[in-house]
Design an enzyme around this catalytic site. Structure first.
Site, short mmCIF file in Angstrom:
data_model
loop_
_atom_site.label_atom_id
_atom_site.label_comp_id
_atom_site.label_asym_id
_atom_site.label_seq_id
_atom_site.Cartn_x
_atom_site.Cartn_y
_atom_site.Cartn_z
CE LYS A 92 4.39 7.03 -4.39
NZ LYS A 92 3.86 8.22 -5.07
CG HIS A 122 5.47 6.22 -0.67
ND1 HIS A 122 6.68 5.74 -1.14
CD2 HIS A 122 5.56 7.58 -0.76
CE1 HIS A 122 7.45 6.75 -1.50
NE2 HIS A 122 6.80 7.88 -1.27
#
Length: 233
Positions: A143, A139
């Site tokens: 995040k 990600h």
């Protein structure tokens, strides 16, 4: 305005809430309420004439928001993660209130299909007993949670089907929306099942599909139910 579209209340105006708002407007879906933290919790009055609420807030706020929606008679779609410890209590309150909830760490329709495929693959690989499973999830650098909620759900489902825990490797880099891979390594071969998100709007698209699907239902559901019951908006 799309006359067939449900009236939506947005709870949470962060990145995902804004993404849902933009896609709803693009498709002519009326957003009749948009609540941020300063507006206070959802009430029947604040929800206006909404047919359904879409909730993307914080782990501390989500349980109360869901229960309040259920008591107000408004079904809710929740994409907030990190409140697993409260899940059983929230589910009971929703059922007691005669409400409806569909909650998922990932509203991508492709991910919902990916999960079902992963369970089947893990069961077959477990029967073969020649493969070692693991998950890699990547990600964007901002995040905060690692592993992701989607990766944890994938590990849970694949692990149950395979018959033993599946380890997760988390990578945080750049601006990657999200990639999840389930791999089975054998002595001379590898099986790889991958889902790659190309645009964050995919989560908004799935949330809108879930919002339309849950209207008129009662109970607690997941994306598996949506896929089995049809997804057409």
């Amino acid at each position: 305005m799309n006359a067939a579209a449900p009236r939506i209340a947005l709870i949470g105006l962060g990145r995902m809430g804004r993404s849902v708002l933009l896609l709803a407007e693009e498709r002519g879906w009326p957003v009749v309420a948009a609540l941020n933290a300063a507006a206070g919790g959802p009430t029947r009055e604040r929800l206006g004439e909404a047919d359904v609420a879409i909730e993307f807030t914080t782990p501390t706020a989500a349980p109360g928001n869901i229960i309040a929606c259920a008591r107000a008679g408004v079904p809710v779609v929740c994409g907030t993660t990190g409140w697993d410890a409260e899940r059983a209590h929230v589910d009971r309150e929703v059922v007691t209130a005669g409400g409806a909830l569909i909650a998922s760490p990932n509203f991508s329709l492709g991910v919902a299909i990916f999960m079902l495929a992963a369970e089947r693959l893990a069961r077959l690989a477990g029967n073969a007993r020649e493969f070692a499973p693991h998950i890699t999830e990547t990600h964007h650098a901002h995040k905060l949670d690692a592993p992701s909620g989607t990766a944890r759900e994938l590990a849970h489902r694949a692990g149950e089907a395979f018959g033993r825990p599946v380890p997760i490797t988390s990578i945080r880099v750049g601006a990657v929306p999200g990639t999840h891979e389930l791999l089975f390594d054998g002595a001379f071969e590898q099986i790889r099942l991958t889902h790659e998100t190309r645009d964050r709007r995919v989560f908004a698209e799935g949330a809108l599909a879930a919002a339309q699907w849950i209207i008129g239902r009662k109970g607690v559901f997941g994306m598996r139910d949506l896929i089995a019951g049809g997804t057409a908006p």
